[in-house]
Write a protein that holds these residues in place. Sequence first.
Motif, PDB file in Angstrom:
ATOM      1  N   THR A   1      -5.703  -2.285  -0.992  1.00  0.00           N
ATOM      2  CA  THR A   1      -4.770  -3.253  -0.424  1.00  0.00           C
ATOM      3  C   THR A   1      -4.118  -2.653   0.818  1.00  0.00           C
ATOM      4  O   THR A   1      -4.267  -1.465   1.097  1.00  0.00           O
ATOM      5  CB  THR A   1      -3.673  -3.631  -1.430  1.00  0.00           C
ATOM      6  OG1 THR A   1      -2.956  -2.451  -1.810  1.00  0.00           O
ATOM      7  CG2 THR A   1      -4.271  -4.270  -2.671  1.00  0.00           C
ATOM      8  N   LEU A   2      -3.407  -3.485   1.556  1.00  0.00           N
ATOM      9  CA  LEU A   2      -2.754  -3.000   2.765  1.00  0.00           C
ATOM     10  C   LEU A   2      -1.706  -1.949   2.413  1.00  0.00           C
ATOM     11  O   LEU A   2      -0.791  -2.198   1.625  1.00  0.00           O
ATOM     12  CB  LEU A   2      -2.072  -4.161   3.501  1.00  0.00           C
ATOM     13  CG  LEU A   2      -2.972  -5.116   4.276  1.00  0.00           C
ATOM     14  CD1 LEU A   2      -2.136  -6.241   4.876  1.00  0.00           C
ATOM     15  CD2 LEU A   2      -3.726  -4.384   5.372  1.00  0.00           C
ATOM     16  N   PRO A   3      -1.816  -0.751   2.971  1.00  0.00           N
ATOM     17  CA  PRO A   3      -0.805   0.279   2.721  1.00  0.00           C
ATOM     18  C   PRO A   3       0.412   0.034   3.612  1.00  0.00           C
ATOM     19  O   PRO A   3       0.317   0.116   4.840  1.00  0.00           O
ATOM     20  CB  PRO A   3      -1.529   1.578   3.101  1.00  0.00           C
ATOM     21  CG  PRO A   3      -2.520   1.163   4.128  1.00  0.00           C
ATOM     22  CD  PRO A   3      -2.910  -0.264   3.835  1.00  0.00           C
ATOM     23  N   VAL A   4       1.537  -0.295   3.041  1.00  0.00           N
ATOM     24  CA  VAL A   4       2.734  -0.641   3.814  1.00  0.00           C
ATOM     25  C   VAL A   4       3.808   0.408   3.561  1.00  0.00           C
ATOM     26  O   VAL A   4       4.163   0.693   2.421  1.00  0.00           O
ATOM     27  CB  VAL A   4       3.262  -2.035   3.427  1.00  0.00           C
ATOM     28  CG1 VAL A   4       4.529  -2.353   4.203  1.00  0.00           C
ATOM     29  CG2 VAL A   4       2.202  -3.097   3.680  1.00  0.00           C
ATOM     30  N   GLN A   5       4.284   0.991   4.639  1.00  0.00           N
ATOM     31  CA  GLN A   5       5.422   1.918   4.543  1.00  0.00           C
ATOM     32  C   GLN A   5       6.388   1.592   5.668  1.00  0.00           C
ATOM     33  O   GLN A   5       6.103   1.820   6.843  1.00  0.00           O
ATOM     34  CB  GLN A   5       4.971   3.376   4.639  1.00  0.00           C
ATOM     35  CG  GLN A   5       6.156   4.347   4.566  1.00  0.00           C
ATOM     36  CD  GLN A   5       5.707   5.786   4.451  1.00  0.00           C
ATOM     37  OE1 GLN A   5       4.769   6.094   3.729  1.00  0.00           O
ATOM     38  NE2 GLN A   5       6.373   6.663   5.166  1.00  0.00           N
ATOM     39  N   LEU A   6       7.524   1.053   5.309  1.00  0.00           N
ATOM     40  CA  LEU A   6       8.510   0.608   6.291  1.00  0.00           C
ATOM     41  C   LEU A   6       9.376   1.797   6.708  1.00  0.00           C
ATOM     42  O   LEU A   6      10.136   2.336   5.905  1.00  0.00           O
ATOM     43  CB  LEU A   6       9.370  -0.507   5.689  1.00  0.00           C
ATOM     44  CG  LEU A   6      10.180  -1.352   6.661  1.00  0.00           C
ATOM     45  CD1 LEU A   6       9.263  -2.094   7.623  1.00  0.00           C
ATOM     46  CD2 LEU A   6      11.053  -2.338   5.902  1.00  0.00           C
TER      47      LEU A   6
END
Length: 407
Positions: free
Chosen positions: A363-368
């Motif tokens: 899945t899309l790896p999201v790190q804000l």
Amino acid sequence: MALELFIAGKYLKAKRKEGFISLITFLSVAGVTVGVMALVVVIAVMSGAETDFRKRILGLEPHILVMNYSGKFDNYSHILSDLDKREQIKGASPILFAQAMIRSQQSFSGVMVRGIDPEKGFSLVKGFNSEQLKKVLNKGTSNGDLPGIILGQELANSVRVIKGDKVILMSPNGFISPMGHIPSMKRFVVTDTFDSGMYEYDSVLAYVHLKEAQRLSNVKNKISAIGIWIEDVFNVKPVKDNLSDILSYPFYLRDWMDINKSLFAALKLEKTAMFIILTLIILVAAFNIASALIMMVMEKTKDIAVLKAMGATNKAIRRIFILKGMIIGLLGTFIGTISGVAICFILKRYDFIQLPDAYPFSTLPVQLEYFDVLIIAVSAIIICFFSTLYPSYKASKMDPVEALRYG
């Protein structure tokens, strides 16, 4: 300033005959919103990908490698004892790198063999703790049974073996016989496989006990490097510099950042390129802001003339139109930032975007990163500010007499 802000707010509420200007104002807000939102989401995904790659690599590579210019070296026990005394170092372990061919009953392939010592008390293979490593690699090293080998999952698939199958490793570092050079060969049993999620590792790596790797490579008691693991992986440069007192020539040090410099440089370049490309969306919105202000100046010619006749300075006129443009920019930036952050949380919470198997993550790896969000918001506001300068300057330089005559 309060008067200028009041007038700027009044100008934002366009009359019916100024509907076209109102539409451009709305499109300007929407453009800034979309640009900021897209930037926040894309940069968060790029940061997540970089962090994911870093975690995968650190699960396979030592944080620092102690190497020798001669290639392989012995008498390394005193170096290990000196390293163990350093507070910032969690552990150190000898490693032997070797190239070989792996052969099964069905197929064969090239392989990068890593000989490791599982007795060091910490894991050297992703997905295995120290006790599991001892169990799978110590097998056969003392009782004469076949020694164990851990294969990357893709490598195991390539040579078509599963846990319990037997394979043969062939090393070019063999021995000389009356018949010429004979490669060294040794049989192993596949005791387990590992899956790092990175094809470059999973398709070529195999782990065996250090003693077995030394026998296979015909280099008794020699190693290729000493792997060092530290507490703070991002503090690796100072730790590496502090080791120069015990590791002078012919030894040299390489840290995980140096080893994977090209990968992280490519990710950083891609992140920067995406930032520049998506900033163009905000630039388009900024042109809309400038267009709306120019038409507003043309529409409000009489108003500007009256204000100047009543004593308004050029500076005050500039402020009115700068404030009007900044209200548009701030509104778009605020909505875009909130929307982008919300989308990031949704993508992180719910895995409804599934990626193909070709990617190392499902899945899309999201790190804000909130610093990135701040940079995006500030950049958008600065771009919007510059878009207000020319229209506000033209408004301030308007001659009130001419404006009343021809307005």
